[in-house]
Design an enzyme around this catalytic site. Structure first.
Site, PDB file in Angstrom:
ATOM      1  N   HIS A 120    -135.618  -6.775  -6.424  1.00 13.86           N
ATOM      2  CA  HIS A 120    -135.762  -8.219  -6.271  1.00 13.86           C
ATOM      3  C   HIS A 120    -137.039  -8.732  -6.932  1.00 13.86           C
ATOM      4  O   HIS A 120    -137.134  -9.906  -7.285  1.00 13.86           O
ATOM      5  CB  HIS A 120    -135.705  -8.595  -4.796  1.00 13.86           C
ATOM      6  CG  HIS A 120    -134.330  -8.380  -4.217  1.00 13.86           C
ATOM      7  ND1 HIS A 120    -133.976  -8.775  -2.963  1.00 13.86           N
ATOM      8  CD2 HIS A 120    -133.206  -7.820  -4.746  1.00 13.86           C
ATOM      9  CE1 HIS A 120    -132.707  -8.461  -2.740  1.00 13.86           C
ATOM     10  NE2 HIS A 120    -132.227  -7.861  -3.816  1.00 13.86           N
ATOM     11  N   HIS A 164    -127.320   1.936  -5.006  1.00  9.91           N
ATOM     12  CA  HIS A 164    -126.478   1.345  -3.955  1.00  9.91           C
ATOM     13  C   HIS A 164    -125.799   2.438  -3.150  1.00  9.91           C
ATOM     14  O   HIS A 164    -125.401   2.224  -2.008  1.00  9.91           O
ATOM     15  CB  HIS A 164    -125.410   0.430  -4.585  1.00  9.91           C
ATOM     16  CG  HIS A 164    -125.907  -0.954  -4.882  1.00  9.91           C
ATOM     17  ND1 HIS A 164    -125.364  -1.760  -5.834  1.00  9.91           N
ATOM     18  CD2 HIS A 164    -126.906  -1.687  -4.323  1.00  9.91           C
ATOM     19  CE1 HIS A 164    -125.987  -2.927  -5.863  1.00  9.91           C
ATOM     20  NE2 HIS A 164    -126.942  -2.899  -4.961  1.00  9.91           N
TER      21      HIS A 164
HETATM   22  C1  HEM Z   1    -129.630  -2.825   1.532  1.00  9.95           C
HETATM   23  C2  HEM Z   1    -128.583  -2.973   1.023  1.00  9.95           C
HETATM   24  C3  HEM Z   1    -128.198  -3.643  -0.269  1.00  9.95           C
HETATM   25  C4  HEM Z   1    -127.246  -4.572  -0.387  1.00  9.95           C
HETATM   26  C5  HEM Z   1    -126.412  -5.174   0.738  1.00  9.95           C
HETATM   27  C6  HEM Z   1    -127.163  -4.926  -1.794  1.00  9.95           C
HETATM   28  C7  HEM Z   1    -126.302  -5.863  -2.309  1.00  9.95           C
HETATM   29  C8  HEM Z   1    -126.307  -6.316  -3.594  1.00  9.95           C
HETATM   30  C9  HEM Z   1    -125.499  -7.383  -4.100  1.00  9.95           C
HETATM   31  C10 HEM Z   1    -124.478  -8.184  -3.287  1.00  9.95           C
HETATM   32  C11 HEM Z   1    -125.804  -7.539  -5.406  1.00  9.95           C
HETATM   33  C12 HEM Z   1    -125.186  -8.524  -6.369  1.00  9.95           C
HETATM   34  C13 HEM Z   1    -123.865  -7.967  -6.797  1.00  9.95           C
HETATM   35  C14 HEM Z   1    -123.211  -8.768  -7.894  1.00  9.95           C
HETATM   36  O1  HEM Z   1    -122.576  -9.770  -7.582  1.00  9.95           O
HETATM   37  O2  HEM Z   1    -123.319  -8.381  -9.071  1.00  9.95           O
HETATM   38  C15 HEM Z   1    -126.826  -6.569  -5.731  1.00  9.95           C
HETATM   39  C16 HEM Z   1    -127.436  -6.447  -6.953  1.00  9.95           C
HETATM   40  C17 HEM Z   1    -128.330  -5.436  -7.278  1.00  9.95           C
HETATM   41  N1  HEM Z   1    -128.753  -4.426  -6.453  1.00  9.95           N
HETATM   42 FE1  HEM Z   1    -128.362  -4.270  -4.514  1.00  9.95          FE
HETATM   43  N2  HEM Z   1    -128.057  -4.186  -2.501  1.00  9.95           N
HETATM   44  C18 HEM Z   1    -128.715  -3.380  -1.618  1.00  9.95           C
HETATM   45  C19 HEM Z   1    -129.668  -2.426  -1.941  1.00  9.95           C
HETATM   46  C20 HEM Z   1    -130.057  -2.096  -3.213  1.00  9.95           C
HETATM   47  C21 HEM Z   1    -130.900  -0.981  -3.551  1.00  9.95           C
HETATM   48  C22 HEM Z   1    -131.474   0.001  -2.548  1.00  9.95           C
HETATM   49  C23 HEM Z   1    -131.053  -0.993  -4.903  1.00  9.95           C
HETATM   50  C24 HEM Z   1    -131.836  -0.058  -5.810  1.00  9.95           C
HETATM   51  C25 HEM Z   1    -132.628   0.891  -5.428  1.00  9.95           C
HETATM   52  C26 HEM Z   1    -130.318  -2.123  -5.403  1.00  9.95           C
HETATM   53  C27 HEM Z   1    -130.233  -2.484  -6.725  1.00  9.95           C
HETATM   54  C28 HEM Z   1    -129.582  -3.620  -7.181  1.00  9.95           C
HETATM   55  C29 HEM Z   1    -129.722  -4.124  -8.528  1.00  9.95           C
HETATM   56  C30 HEM Z   1    -130.567  -3.530  -9.655  1.00  9.95           C
HETATM   57  C31 HEM Z   1    -128.955  -5.285  -8.577  1.00  9.95           C
HETATM   58  C32 HEM Z   1    -128.858  -6.246  -9.746  1.00  9.95           C
HETATM   59  C33 HEM Z   1    -130.003  -7.262  -9.615  1.00  9.95           C
HETATM   60  C34 HEM Z   1    -129.857  -8.422 -10.560  1.00  9.95           C
HETATM   61  O3  HEM Z   1    -130.282  -8.294 -11.727  1.00  9.95           O
HETATM   62  O4  HEM Z   1    -129.315  -9.466 -10.143  1.00  9.95           O
HETATM   63  N3  HEM Z   1    -129.724  -2.764  -4.354  1.00  9.95           N
HETATM   64  N4  HEM Z   1    -127.092  -5.826  -4.621  1.00  9.95           N
END
Ligand code: HEM
Length: 610
Positions: free
Chosen positions: A169, A421
């Site tokens: 984030h 994820h």
């Molecule tokens: C705690 C639970 C988490 C939830 C519920 C979550 C959920 C999400 C959701 C809903 C998206 C947007 C999906 C889309 O519409 O493309 C997203 C994007 C992303 N998540 Fe997670 N996430 C979590 C944890 C993590 C973790 C631990 C990592 C990496 C270590 C991560 C890395 C990313 C990345 C790199 C993106 C794209 C960011 C961007 O450029 O917008 N997430 N995640």
């Protein structure tokens, strides 16, 4: 109730009694003998890669790679400042960090790229197979290759997962996608029925439920909502036939934009304008972020306007409770530093304290990220070899390179870093029972962004190029290659998001060779492309003093951050991303090293003069 819930969550996060799991076992599976050793050229892998991909002969006058944000055609997406003042502090929107290209790393600019765009029409349409047929259904891929499986990791705890989302984030946010609440555009309604927009709105790309889906198909569910990312094309920033470049809306720098905001306006809304502090609400004797003024939109499931729905530097703060907890910790850390600075420098004004506290805070977090967190995932030796870290360094590390573009790579944000994820705990209790499929979403997002194929990305990484499915056996198990072969028409169709996640881990890292290549490249750029990186001492106006830098290195740790800012923590294991064990025993918080903020006592009264 909610606070108690948060606080219980906090306790379980902090006590780390339950080992939370990775998809991958921490036992390293060696790459098979016919696999080449991962070749990561020193000084930032991808610089050679990018040069190879785009034929950039040298850096003296490089043509802007697509997605760099420096392409004149895309400059109206992301506003370049008219001039860059000489500044001791980073700007809130990241502009002027790079003096030559002040727009680099700023919000509303396109993601970077290692591999060319892959759209069906070369411009923006969702990609299709080389055969002209549809690519396999993302939900089906998710079910076949990534079935639910609880794997409990013996070493790392939930915090190792959760902190990854904090880093995410800080660095990127796809434009136009809600992420924390329902998308404003309905392509698939709450009942899983295709909405009218699905048929004619080009922004819709709902994920269809295949008949083989044992969970959703029997209920008559047709689809999951999916709204396409806003691109340079949507904003009229690209030539009519140029590929659409998806935009990110936060600063790319590792600058705690999730705490301070990504624009002057966003930053101003969360400041207290007193004592250099960020605004807080006090409840039960503790400080919490202020309420979001627009609760019904931001926290749509809130039943009353009094329910906590926080306003911070990042709109995703309320997405899940563990994330919220870490945001609260970071907010409190800023105010803790600010209060200490105010004590040692009674003459400093609000602005000076705010900026100095922000600067120290960012340095602490950069240190934790590079020296404590990333080695777990990228491998310590790999990071040393590629000049991402300099363990044992005394004094400054002057590796800032103005030719390194800090923009977040699409291959990183949409494929490699999302691989983690898989670490998310399977049975997180949510406020509602809505069940999405994050893996399927990630696959669809990769298509939406026109990511290059698995094969093309391996080529860009200087890894052996798989021409056949059989060639993929060097990194992927026979069982999974077989499934890939049944799903995809041709090896060229195999997607980075999918196959990258199937690769066996490189020893001592938590990703396979292709994702590790991307992650290494990204975090090299994030460091060497940041003029304000905390170890950089080239510009005395910006640099910490050698003793301040030493104290940041010695005293910054995840354990100390939690000790200083969580509620009622007296004991903590020193390595806070690891479970408590015989060699990571609980110790009293006071025994953990701390950053000595008295080193910022400004005897010269330098800042007051301004
Ligand atoms: C705690 C639970 C988490 C939830 C519920 C979550 C959920 C999400 C959701 C809903 C998206 C947007 C999906 C889309 O519409 O493309 C997203 C994007 C992303 N998540 Fe997670 N996430 C979590 C944890 C993590 C973790 C631990 C990592 C990496 C270590 C991560 C890395 C990313 C990345 C790199 C993106 C794209 C960011 C961007 O450029 O917008 N997430 N995640």
């Amino acid at each position: 109730g909610y606070f108690r819930y948060l606080s219980n969550q906090m306790q379980s996060l902090l006590s780390t009694v339950s080992p939370f799991g990775y998809q991958f076992s921490s036992t390293n599976i060696p790459i098979t003998s016919n696999a080449p050793a991962l070749r990561l050229p020193v000084n930032g892998f991808g610089h050679e890669t990018v040069a190879a991909t785009y034929g950039v002969p040298n850096y003296s006058n490089p043509p802007p790679p697509p997605g760099s944000g420096s392409d004149p055609a895309t400059q109206t997406c992301g506003l370049p400042p008219t001039f860059c003042p000489k500044a001791r502090y980073r700007s809130l929107d990241g502009s002027c960090n790079n003096i030559q290209t002040p727009v680099w790393g700023t919000p509303q600019t396109p993601y970077g790229r290692l591999v060319q765009y892959n759209y069906a029409d070369g411009v923006s349409a969702m990609p299709v197979s080389q055969t002209g047929r549809q690519l396999p259904n993302p939900r089906e891929i998710s079910l076949r290759l990534f079935p639910d499986k609880q794997l409990i990791d013996p070493v790392w705890n939930l915090n190792a997962q959760q902190w990854g989302q904090i880093i995410t984030h800080d660095m990127s946010l796809t434009a136009g996608v809600a992420q924390t609440h329902k998308d404003l555009l309905t392509c698939c309604d709450d009942n899983g029925r295709l909405a009218p927009d699905a048929a004619f709105n080009p922004t819709c790309a709902p994920i269809l439920i295949p008949p083989t889906d044992a969970i959703h198909a029997p209920q008559g569910t047709q689809c999951m909502n999916f709204v396409r990312t806003t691109t340079t094309r949507d904003r009229g920033c690209t030539a009519p036939n140029a590929p659409a470049e998806p935009l990110s809306t936060v600063t790319a720098y590792m600058d705690l934009s999730l705490v301070y905001g990504s624009s002057a306006q966003q930053g101003a809304a969360i400041r207290a304008y007193s004592g250099g502090r960020l605004a807080t609400l006090v409840r039960s004797g503790r400080e919490w972020p202020p309420q979001d003024p627009n609760i019904t939109l931001t926290c749509e499931s809130a039943v009353s306007v009094n329910e906590p729905c926080y306003l911070t530097g990042d709109i995703r703060v309320n997405q899940n409770p563990q994330l919220t907890i870490l945001q609260i910790i970071l907010l409190r850390e800023h105010n803790r530093i600010a209060d200490s600075l105010a004590k040692v420098n009674p003459y400093w004004d609000d602005e000076t304290i705010y900026q100095e506290a922000r600067r120290i805070h960012i340095a602490e977090i950069q240190h934790i990220n590079y020296y404590e967190y990333l080695p777990i995932f990228l491998g310590f030796n790999n990071m040393v070899k590629n000049k991402l870290i300099y363990p044992g360094a005394k004094g400054y590390v002057n590796d800032y390179n103005p030719r390194v573009n800090p923009t977040v790579l699409d291959e990183h944000a949409t494929a490699a870093f999302r691989h983690f994820h898989t670490l998310i705990r399977g049975y997180l209790q949510r406020n509602n029972t809505f069940g999405g499929d994050l893996r399927a979403t990630d696959i669809q997002r990769g298509r939406d962004h026109g990511l290059g194929s698995y094969k093309a990305t391996r080529a860009a990484c200087n890894l052996p190029v798989p021409h056949t499915f059989h060639d993929m056996l060097d990194f992927i198990s026979e069982q999974n290659v077989q499934i890939l072969q049944t799903l995809y028409d041709t090896p060229e169709d195999v997607e980075l998001v999918v196959a990258g996640s199937l690769e066996r881990n490189v020893p001592s890292a938590q990703a396979g060779p292709t994702f590790l290549c991307i992650l290494t490249e990204q975090f090299y750029r994030t460091r060497a492309g940041d003029r304000y990186f905390y170890e950089n001492g080239a510009d005395p106006e910006i640099a910490f003093t050698p003793s301040q830098l030493e104290s940041i290195r010695h005293g910054s740790s995840m354990a100390r951050l939690l000790c200083d800012n969580a509620d009622h923590i007296q004991l903590m294991q020193p390595r806070a991303f690891e479970q408590i064990s015989h060699n990571n025993k609980l110790v009293p918080c006071e025994e953990l090293p701390t950053v000595d903020l008295s080193l910022w006592a400004d005897s010269r009264n330098y800042y007051k003069k301004k």
